[in-house]
Design a protein around this motif. Sequence first.
Motif, PDB file in Angstrom:
ATOM      1  N   MET A 198       0.823  -1.207   0.000  1.00  0.00           N
ATOM      2  CA  MET A 198       0.000   0.000   0.000  1.00  0.00           C
ATOM      3  C   MET A 198       0.860   1.262   0.000  1.00  0.00           C
ATOM      4  O   MET A 198       0.552   2.250  -0.662  1.00  0.00           O
ATOM      5  N   ILE A 199       1.949   1.208   0.765  1.00  0.00           N
ATOM      6  CA  ILE A 199       2.825   2.379   0.838  1.00  0.00           C
ATOM      7  C   ILE A 199       3.469   2.639  -0.513  1.00  0.00           C
ATOM      8  O   ILE A 199       3.551   3.790  -0.974  1.00  0.00           O
ATOM      9  N   ALA A 200       3.916   1.578  -1.190  1.00  0.00           N
ATOM     10  CA  ALA A 200       4.555   1.744  -2.499  1.00  0.00           C
ATOM     11  C   ALA A 200       3.569   2.313  -3.515  1.00  0.00           C
ATOM     12  O   ALA A 200       3.916   3.209  -4.301  1.00  0.00           O
ATOM     13  N   ALA A 201       2.349   1.816  -3.508  1.00  0.00           N
ATOM     14  CA  ALA A 201       1.343   2.316  -4.445  1.00  0.00           C
ATOM     15  C   ALA A 201       1.010   3.773  -4.159  1.00  0.00           C
ATOM     16  O   ALA A 201       0.898   4.597  -5.087  1.00  0.00           O
ATOM     17  N   GLN A 202       0.867   4.116  -2.880  1.00  0.00           N
ATOM     18  CA  GLN A 202       0.553   5.498  -2.520  1.00  0.00           C
ATOM     19  C   GLN A 202       1.721   6.425  -2.852  1.00  0.00           C
ATOM     20  O   GLN A 202       1.522   7.551  -3.320  1.00  0.00           O
ATOM     21  N   ALA A 203       2.956   5.945  -2.630  1.00  0.00           N
ATOM     22  CA  ALA A 203       4.132   6.756  -2.948  1.00  0.00           C
ATOM     23  C   ALA A 203       4.226   7.026  -4.445  1.00  0.00           C
ATOM     24  O   ALA A 203       4.552   8.147  -4.873  1.00  0.00           O
ATOM     25  N   ALA A 204       3.945   6.025  -5.265  1.00  0.00           N
ATOM     26  CA  ALA A 204       3.972   6.212  -6.716  1.00  0.00           C
ATOM     27  C   ALA A 204       2.907   7.211  -7.159  1.00  0.00           C
ATOM     28  O   ALA A 204       3.161   8.075  -8.011  1.00  0.00           O
ATOM     29  N   LEU A 205       1.711   7.116  -6.574  1.00  0.00           N
ATOM     30  CA  LEU A 205       0.640   8.054  -6.901  1.00  0.00           C
ATOM     31  C   LEU A 205       1.014   9.477  -6.489  1.00  0.00           C
ATOM     32  O   LEU A 205       0.845  10.428  -7.262  1.00  0.00           O
ATOM     33  N   GLU A 206       1.535   9.623  -5.286  1.00  0.00           N
ATOM     34  CA  GLU A 206       1.907  10.952  -4.791  1.00  0.00           C
ATOM     35  C   GLU A 206       3.014  11.563  -5.643  1.00  0.00           C
ATOM     36  O   GLU A 206       3.011  12.774  -5.914  1.00  0.00           O
ATOM     37  N   THR A 207       3.963  10.740  -6.096  1.00  0.00           N
ATOM     38  CA  THR A 207       5.063  11.245  -6.927  1.00  0.00           C
ATOM     39  C   THR A 207       4.546  11.751  -8.259  1.00  0.00           C
ATOM     40  O   THR A 207       4.937  12.825  -8.735  1.00  0.00           O
ATOM     41  N   ARG A 208       3.655  10.986  -8.887  1.00  0.00           N
ATOM     42  CA  ARG A 208       3.082  11.417 -10.169  1.00  0.00           C
ATOM     43  C   ARG A 208       2.305  12.720 -10.005  1.00  0.00           C
ATOM     44  O   ARG A 208       2.407  13.625 -10.837  1.00  0.00           O
ATOM     45  N   MET A 209       1.528  12.829  -8.948  1.00  0.00           N
ATOM     46  CA  MET A 209       0.753  14.045  -8.718  1.00  0.00           C
ATOM     47  C   MET A 209       1.660  15.239  -8.465  1.00  0.00           C
ATOM     48  O   MET A 209       1.408  16.347  -8.942  1.00  0.00           O
ATOM     49  N   LEU A 210       2.740  15.012  -7.726  1.00  0.00           N
ATOM     50  CA  LEU A 210       3.666  16.096  -7.405  1.00  0.00           C
ATOM     51  C   LEU A 210       4.360  16.620  -8.647  1.00  0.00           C
ATOM     52  O   LEU A 210       4.512  17.835  -8.837  1.00  0.00           O
ATOM     53  N   LEU A 211       4.761  15.720  -9.523  1.00  0.00           N
ATOM     54  CA  LEU A 211       5.503  16.123 -10.722  1.00  0.00           C
ATOM     55  C   LEU A 211       4.603  16.710 -11.806  1.00  0.00           C
ATOM     56  O   LEU A 211       5.097  17.335 -12.741  1.00  0.00           O
ATOM     57  N   ARG A 212       3.289  16.535 -11.687  1.00  0.00           N
ATOM     58  CA  ARG A 212       2.370  17.061 -12.695  1.00  0.00           C
ATOM     59  C   ARG A 212       1.950  18.501 -12.418  1.00  0.00           C
ATOM     60  O   ARG A 212       1.413  19.166 -13.302  1.00  0.00           O
ATOM     61  N   HIS A 213       2.172  18.993 -11.203  1.00  0.00           N
ATOM     62  CA  HIS A 213       1.717  20.326 -10.830  1.00  0.00           C
ATOM     63  C   HIS A 213       2.788  21.355 -11.169  1.00  0.00           C
ATOM     64  O   HIS A 213       3.877  21.343 -10.597  1.00  0.00           O
ATOM     65  N   GLY A 214       2.452  22.279 -12.080  1.00  0.00           N
ATOM     66  CA  GLY A 214       3.407  23.298 -12.489  1.00  0.00           C
ATOM     67  C   GLY A 214       3.792  24.224 -11.362  1.00  0.00           C
ATOM     68  O   GLY A 214       4.971  24.603 -11.225  1.00  0.00           O
ATOM     69  N   GLU A 215       2.814  24.608 -10.509  1.00  0.00           N
ATOM     70  CA  GLU A 215       3.135  25.513  -9.410  1.00  0.00           C
ATOM     71  C   GLU A 215       4.052  24.853  -8.388  1.00  0.00           C
ATOM     72  O   GLU A 215       4.909  25.505  -7.782  1.00  0.00           O
ATOM     73  N   GLN A 216       3.898  23.531  -8.217  1.00  0.00           N
ATOM     74  CA  GLN A 216       4.783  22.819  -7.307  1.00  0.00           C
ATOM     75  C   GLN A 216       6.206  22.763  -7.865  1.00  0.00           C
ATOM     76  O   GLN A 216       7.187  22.913  -7.123  1.00  0.00           O
ATOM     77  N   LEU A 217       6.318  22.540  -9.163  1.00  0.00           N
ATOM     78  CA  LEU A 217       7.642  22.514  -9.781  1.00  0.00           C
ATOM     79  C   LEU A 217       8.311  23.881  -9.708  1.00  0.00           C
ATOM     80  O   LEU A 217       9.528  23.980  -9.557  1.00  0.00           O
ATOM     81  N   LEU A 218       7.502  24.947  -9.808  1.00  0.00           N
ATOM     82  CA  LEU A 218       8.057  26.288  -9.677  1.00  0.00           C
ATOM     83  C   LEU A 218       8.668  26.471  -8.304  1.00  0.00           C
ATOM     84  O   LEU A 218       9.787  27.000  -8.163  1.00  0.00           O
ATOM     85  N   LEU A 219       7.962  26.040  -7.280  1.00  0.00           N
ATOM     86  CA  LEU A 219       8.435  26.207  -5.914  1.00  0.00           C
ATOM     87  C   LEU A 219       9.623  25.308  -5.610  1.00  0.00           C
ATOM     88  O   LEU A 219      10.581  25.733  -4.951  1.00  0.00           O
ATOM     89  N   THR A 220       9.578  24.073  -6.087  1.00  0.00           N
ATOM     90  CA  THR A 220      10.587  23.099  -5.687  1.00  0.00           C
ATOM     91  C   THR A 220      11.818  23.057  -6.570  1.00  0.00           C
ATOM     92  O   THR A 220      12.883  22.621  -6.116  1.00  0.00           O
ATOM     93  N   VAL A 221      11.699  23.495  -7.830  1.00  0.00           N
ATOM     94  CA  VAL A 221      12.825  23.383  -8.763  1.00  0.00           C
ATOM     95  C   VAL A 221      13.280  24.745  -9.276  1.00  0.00           C
ATOM     96  O   VAL A 221      14.459  25.106  -9.156  1.00  0.00           O
ATOM     97  N   VAL A 222      12.356  25.515  -9.820  1.00  0.00           N
ATOM     98  CA  VAL A 222      12.739  26.752 -10.501  1.00  0.00           C
ATOM     99  C   VAL A 222      13.291  27.790  -9.526  1.00  0.00           C
ATOM    100  O   VAL A 222      14.353  28.379  -9.765  1.00  0.00           O
ATOM    101  N   ILE A 223      12.579  28.031  -8.417  1.00  0.00           N
ATOM    102  CA  ILE A 223      13.014  29.065  -7.475  1.00  0.00           C
ATOM    103  C   ILE A 223      14.386  28.749  -6.867  1.00  0.00           C
ATOM    104  O   ILE A 223      15.272  29.618  -6.871  1.00  0.00           O
ATOM    105  N   PRO A 224      14.638  27.537  -6.335  1.00  0.00           N
ATOM    106  CA  PRO A 224      15.982  27.260  -5.818  1.00  0.00           C
ATOM    107  C   PRO A 224      17.079  27.398  -6.880  1.00  0.00           C
ATOM    108  O   PRO A 224      18.166  27.906  -6.591  1.00  0.00           O
ATOM    109  N   THR A 225      16.790  26.973  -8.109  1.00  0.00           N
ATOM    110  CA  THR A 225      17.793  27.088  -9.173  1.00  0.00           C
ATOM    111  C   THR A 225      18.092  28.546  -9.499  1.00  0.00           C
ATOM    112  O   THR A 225      19.261  28.938  -9.645  1.00  0.00           O
TER     113      THR A 225
END
Length: 238
Positions: free
Chosen positions: A1-28
């Motif tokens: 269950m943890i592996a399935a939930q982790a895979a789902l959460e990862t896909r959702m995290l990487l699909r959100h543009g605003e999240q990528l802005l906060l986590t990747v673009v701003i630090p860079t």
Amino acid sequence: MIAAQAALETRMLLRHGEQLLLTVVIPTLLLVLFSSVDVVDVGEGERVDFLAPGILALAVLSTAFTGQAIATGFERRYGVLKRLGASPLPRWALMCGKTCAVLVTLVLQTVLLSAVALALGWSPHGNPAAVALLMLLGTAAFSGLGLLMAGTLRAEVTLAAANLVFVLLLFSGGVIVPLDDFPAGLRGVLEALPLGALSDGLRAVLDDGAGMPWGDAAVLAGWAVAGLGAAARFFRWE
């Protein structure tokens, strides 16, 4: 269950543009900007050598705390977590899945930020195992605090508070301004916060070539235990 939930959460995290802005673009952008422009006095040596460890610590904050708190808060508001609460997935497994997704994202962040820093002339030192342990402890600490906030406050309050904490710690957590520049009393408080401990520990290893900074690791471990324990106890599905 943890592996399935982790895979789902990862896909959702990487699909959100605003999240990528906060986590990747701003630090860079911060790494490139403050490494290229003499805005803050970081002492002797190359600016990128001081900044790179702090930016790595900021990446942990942005992903494990700010981004995760906001996303989870709105999942709770829209009833997503309520539906998960009716499934066989227990509360601790949800938190483990979210933390695993954060770790996957942080690996990608670390590779990207390290490549940019090396291109800017960064010369890291120290033991990679010590760096990995510090970042793992930092992830656990910030993940617990982010989930605690998201699971106890309204989504709008979480959004405002998480962004406020991010901005405040950006300038007072040892990321771009050395902690030694702060008054002694305030510096002691900042060093006891998770971002101060993480940036200070990473800088000791990567910049100074020191061994494992056990004092900073102990601070992070304490925050991790307290944050994850409180989140497991007080997190509400709705």
